[in-house]
Design a protein around this motif. Structure first.
Motif, PDB file in Angstrom:
ATOM      1  N   UNK A 140       0.817  -1.216   0.000  1.00 22.46           N
ATOM      2  CA  UNK A 140       0.000   0.000   0.000  1.00 22.46           C
ATOM      3  C   UNK A 140       0.846   1.259   0.000  1.00 22.46           C
ATOM      4  N   UNK A 141       2.167   1.128  -0.132  1.00 22.97           N
ATOM      5  CA  UNK A 141       3.028   2.312  -0.177  1.00 22.97           C
ATOM      6  C   UNK A 141       4.056   2.212  -1.297  1.00 22.97           C
ATOM      7  N   UNK A 142       4.581   1.019  -1.533  1.00 20.44           N
ATOM      8  CA  UNK A 142       5.545   0.779  -2.602  1.00 20.44           C
ATOM      9  C   UNK A 142       4.914  -0.111  -3.667  1.00 20.44           C
ATOM     10  N   UNK A 143       5.508  -0.109  -4.830  1.00 17.80           N
ATOM     11  CA  UNK A 143       5.035  -0.988  -5.900  1.00 17.80           C
ATOM     12  C   UNK A 143       5.169  -2.433  -5.450  1.00 17.80           C
ATOM     13  N   UNK A 144       4.068  -3.159  -5.439  1.00 15.00           N
ATOM     14  CA  UNK A 144       4.060  -4.547  -4.980  1.00 15.00           C
ATOM     15  C   UNK A 144       3.135  -5.338  -5.892  1.00 15.00           C
ATOM     16  N   UNK A 145       3.682  -6.391  -6.514  1.00 14.33           N
ATOM     17  CA  UNK A 145       2.932  -7.149  -7.511  1.00 14.33           C
ATOM     18  C   UNK A 145       3.027  -8.639  -7.224  1.00 14.33           C
ATOM     19  N   UNK A 146       2.117  -9.118  -6.421  1.00 13.26           N
ATOM     20  CA  UNK A 146       2.187 -10.496  -5.966  1.00 13.26           C
ATOM     21  C   UNK A 146       2.125 -11.497  -7.118  1.00 13.26           C
ATOM     22  N   UNK A 147       1.160 -11.330  -7.989  1.00 17.47           N
ATOM     23  CA  UNK A 147       1.015 -12.284  -9.089  1.00 17.47           C
ATOM     24  C   UNK A 147       2.146 -12.149 -10.104  1.00 17.47           C
ATOM     25  N   UNK A 148       2.447 -10.936 -10.517  1.00 16.29           N
ATOM     26  CA  UNK A 148       3.462 -10.730 -11.550  1.00 16.29           C
ATOM     27  C   UNK A 148       4.842 -11.220 -11.095  1.00 16.29           C
ATOM     28  N   UNK A 149       5.147 -11.047  -9.810  1.00 10.88           N
ATOM     29  CA  UNK A 149       6.459 -11.446  -9.298  1.00 10.88           C
ATOM     30  C   UNK A 149       6.463 -12.864  -8.730  1.00 10.88           C
ATOM     31  N   UNK A 150       5.362 -13.555  -8.872  1.00  8.23           N
ATOM     32  CA  UNK A 150       5.305 -14.951  -8.439  1.00  8.23           C
ATOM     33  C   UNK A 150       5.563 -15.141  -6.961  1.00  8.23           C
ATOM     34  N   UNK A 151       5.023 -14.264  -6.144  1.00 10.45           N
ATOM     35  CA  UNK A 151       5.186 -14.360  -4.695  1.00 10.45           C
ATOM     36  C   UNK A 151       4.158 -15.351  -4.161  1.00 10.45           C
ATOM     37  N   UNK A 152       4.632 -16.292  -3.368  1.00 11.90           N
ATOM     38  CA  UNK A 152       3.739 -17.344  -2.874  1.00 11.90           C
ATOM     39  C   UNK A 152       3.024 -16.959  -1.588  1.00 11.90           C
ATOM     40  N   UNK A 153       3.711 -16.239  -0.699  1.00 14.45           N
ATOM     41  CA  UNK A 153       3.066 -15.711   0.506  1.00 14.45           C
ATOM     42  C   UNK A 153       3.568 -14.288   0.728  1.00 14.45           C
ATOM     43  N   UNK A 154       2.638 -13.373   0.898  1.00 17.89           N
ATOM     44  CA  UNK A 154       2.972 -11.992   1.232  1.00 17.89           C
ATOM     45  C   UNK A 154       2.192 -11.599   2.477  1.00 17.89           C
ATOM     46  N   UNK A 176     -10.464   2.283   5.572  1.00 17.01           N
ATOM     47  CA  UNK A 176      -9.103   2.500   5.074  1.00 17.01           C
ATOM     48  C   UNK A 176      -8.980   2.113   3.604  1.00 17.01           C
ATOM     49  N   UNK A 177      -9.550   0.969   3.250  1.00 18.76           N
ATOM     50  CA  UNK A 177      -9.508   0.535   1.854  1.00 18.76           C
ATOM     51  C   UNK A 177     -10.289   1.493   0.954  1.00 18.76           C
ATOM     52  N   UNK A 178     -11.425   1.972   1.443  1.00 22.55           N
ATOM     53  CA  UNK A 178     -12.214   2.918   0.653  1.00 22.55           C
ATOM     54  C   UNK A 178     -11.405   4.180   0.357  1.00 22.55           C
ATOM     55  N   UNK A 179     -10.651   4.658   1.351  1.00 20.52           N
ATOM     56  CA  UNK A 179      -9.833   5.856   1.147  1.00 20.52           C
ATOM     57  C   UNK A 179      -8.733   5.601   0.119  1.00 20.52           C
ATOM     58  N   UNK A 180      -8.106   4.442   0.211  1.00 23.44           N
ATOM     59  CA  UNK A 180      -7.035   4.094  -0.740  1.00 23.44           C
ATOM     60  C   UNK A 180      -7.584   4.002  -2.151  1.00 23.44           C
ATOM     61  N   UNK A 181      -8.726   3.352  -2.300  1.00 21.70           N
ATOM     62  CA  UNK A 181      -9.298   3.184  -3.639  1.00 21.70           C
ATOM     63  C   UNK A 181      -9.828   4.511  -4.189  1.00 21.70           C
ATOM     64  N   UNK A 182     -10.298   5.392  -3.300  1.00 23.96           N
ATOM     65  CA  UNK A 182     -10.763   6.700  -3.761  1.00 23.96           C
ATOM     66  C   UNK A 182      -9.588   7.513  -4.317  1.00 23.96           C
ATOM     67  N   UNK A 183      -8.452   7.471  -3.607  1.00 27.48           N
ATOM     68  CA  UNK A 183      -7.262   8.165  -4.111  1.00 27.48           C
ATOM     69  C   UNK A 183      -6.690   7.457  -5.325  1.00 27.48           C
ATOM     70  N   UNK A 184      -6.813   6.144  -5.343  1.00 26.12           N
ATOM     71  CA  UNK A 184      -6.230   5.303  -6.392  1.00 26.12           C
ATOM     72  C   UNK A 184      -4.916   4.725  -5.901  1.00 26.12           C
ATOM     73  N   UNK A 185      -4.787   3.398  -5.906  1.00 27.26           N
ATOM     74  CA  UNK A 185      -3.598   2.768  -5.347  1.00 27.26           C
ATOM     75  C   UNK A 185      -2.322   3.269  -6.017  1.00 27.26           C
ATOM     76  N   UNK A 186      -2.348   3.418  -7.326  1.00 29.55           N
ATOM     77  CA  UNK A 186      -1.158   3.918  -8.014  1.00 29.55           C
ATOM     78  C   UNK A 186      -0.835   5.349  -7.594  1.00 29.55           C
ATOM     79  N   UNK A 187      -1.862   6.157  -7.328  1.00 32.40           N
ATOM     80  CA  UNK A 187      -1.625   7.510  -6.835  1.00 32.40           C
ATOM     81  C   UNK A 187      -1.054   7.492  -5.419  1.00 32.40           C
ATOM     82  N   UNK A 188      -1.508   6.557  -4.608  1.00 33.54           N
ATOM     83  CA  UNK A 188      -0.969   6.408  -3.254  1.00 33.54           C
ATOM     84  C   UNK A 188       0.522   6.088  -3.314  1.00 33.54           C
ATOM     85  N   UNK A 189       0.871   5.155  -4.191  1.00 34.91           N
ATOM     86  CA  UNK A 189       2.280   4.769  -4.346  1.00 34.91           C
ATOM     87  C   UNK A 189       3.107   5.950  -4.852  1.00 34.91           C
ATOM     88  N   UNK A 190       2.563   6.703  -5.805  1.00 33.18           N
ATOM     89  CA  UNK A 190       3.273   7.881  -6.320  1.00 33.18           C
ATOM     90  C   UNK A 190       3.453   8.932  -5.231  1.00 33.18           C
TER      91      UNK A 190
END
Length: 435
Positions: A192-206, A273-287
């Protein structure tokens, strides 16, 4: 009433726990409810679906566990910190070989837990301030033709030193050698703060914790398990009770979701908390986190230092050029490892960084992060994650400049803030919801 009163609001700039939005506080200000009523399972179902979005996964299965993501003190009673333990015990068996990277306090504590759980831990250690040595990982994976390595454990963002590791490279190494080891990631101070891509990076547990970028109170560990990790639970022989994913999965199938009583207040807080993140946009949060981090580094390494006896001023307006000019440096040794959630600043040997933290709190109601373990007394940390904006950050940076002068460090007041302000004024976009 505060336990120790100070006028105005506390300026909370530790790298977790972080500021809680008013909307979340209001959402949590409610009575208890019957978690077996239709309302709580209905909300939980939507929470589980939405939590997957912050991990950027469609195939993962999330678990909301009443616990912490991790702890900061090796003597803490929470050393068996829940999200870590859940990830390990559900997927591995005692004696399994794990490659784990020691780069700071939190990776150290996870390794300590791994050893206590009787795994065979192959530790790859780097100097504090460096990232994980992935060249050594590549050599270990290449040599492991019999696949004795069962898991790779890595802290994505080491908050003790302000170091972020490259998870995509870990996946490339595993894929290059077609190695089946599980990929387990501590994303406590990154998701929720840095670029994190569970599926793309093949992470098994995060895993992450509620008190970091989600901007909730401490108390909820969030674990997301991929299909390979869920399959591993069928053969994992580690003892687990409270953290057993199978108990959750059984209640998921029943549609009631909870094997025991959840915190109703935290669930409503998570929804807000999730509603606030999605309202801002996750990519905008990371930026936004990237923007605040760069501004902080502008402060930490761009302050104008005045030497009256020498009758000149050193202007160091670019990041890291001030390191040699005024004898300070970023604890993080390479730009590729810089964290966008915390900046760790090394102080001169004649200054105790703990005094900077104490003075900031006692005089200015400013909370900064202490140096931990090997870097105790040597660094102070500025947390810039979670529910935070540009003007809040500038207030913190002004406070840091005053504290540096208080402890005898010759920083010209306003110089670093001016550099950060100039950068933010030119880089901050309009608030998305107000366009």
């Amino acid at each position: 009433m505060d336990y120790v009163y100070g006028p105005g609001r506390n300026h909370l700039f530790v790298p977790g726990p972080v500021n809680i939005p008013e909307q979340v506080i209001r959402a949590m200000s409610r009575n208890n409810e019957d978690y077996r009523s239709p309302a709580i399972p209905a909300m939980t179902k939507t929470l589980l679906e939405d939590v997957k979005k912050i991990f950027k996964t469609t195939s993962g299965t999330p678990f909301l566990i009443p616990t912490t993501g991790r702890c900061s003190d090796i003597s803490s009673l929470q050393i068996g910190t829940g999200a870590w333990e859940s990830a390990l015990t559900n997927t591995l068996s005692p004696g399994d070989r794990i490659v784990s990277f020691l780069i700071g306090q939190f990776s150290l504590l996870w390794i300590d837990q791994q050893k206590r759980l009787n795994f065979n831990v192959d530790v790859v250690e780097s100097d504090w301030g460096q990232g994980a040595n992935l060249d050594i990982l590549a050599s270990k994976i290449a040599a492991d033709s019999s696949h004795t390595i069962k898991a790779i454990c890595i802290v994505h963002n080491e908050t003790a030193t302000g170091v972020t590791n490259n998870l995509a490279t870990v996946r490339k190494i595993l894929d290059h050698y077609q190695h089946p080891a599980l990929f387990l990631v501590d994303g406590v101070s990154s998701i929720c703060a840095l670029d994190f891509r569970m599926d793309e990076w093949g992470i098994d547990v995060a895993l992450t914790g509620s008190q970091k970028a989600l901007s909730l109170p401490t108390g909820m560990g969030i674990v997301c398990a991929g299909p390979k990790a869920l399959e591993a639970t069928k053969t994992a022989k580690s003892v687990r009770v409270f953290f057993d994913w199978n108990d959750y999965l059984k209640f998921y199938k029943l549609g009631t979701y909870w094997p025991y009583t959840p915190s109703i207040q935290l669930l409503y807080g998570l929804r807000a908390a999730l509603d606030l993140i999605f309202e801002e946009g996750l990519d905008n949060v990371i930026a936004r986190h990237g923007r605040l981090a760069k501004a902080t580094r502008q402060l930490a390494f761009s302050i104008v230092i005045v030497y009256p006896s020498l009758r000149f001023i050193l202007f160091a307006w670019k990041p890291r050029l001030a390191v040699e000019a005024w004898g300070l440096k970023n604890c993080t040794q390479k730009e590729e490892w810089f964290s966008d959630t915390v900046t760790a600043v090394v102080v001169p040997s004649h200054i105790d960084s703990s005094e900077i933290v104490r003075r900031a709190w006692k005089r200015y109601n400013l909370s900064l992060g202490l140096g931990l373990n090997k870097v105790a007394g040597k660094v102070f940390r500025i947390g810039h994650l979670g529910h935070l904006n540009e003007l809040q950050l500038l207030g913190c940076l002004a406070g840091v400049e005053m504290v540096l002068n208080d402890v005898g460090y010759p920083a010209k007041l306003g110089s670093g803030v001016a550099a950060a302000s100039a950068y933010l004024q030119n880089s901050t976009p309009l608030i998305p919801s107000r366009i």
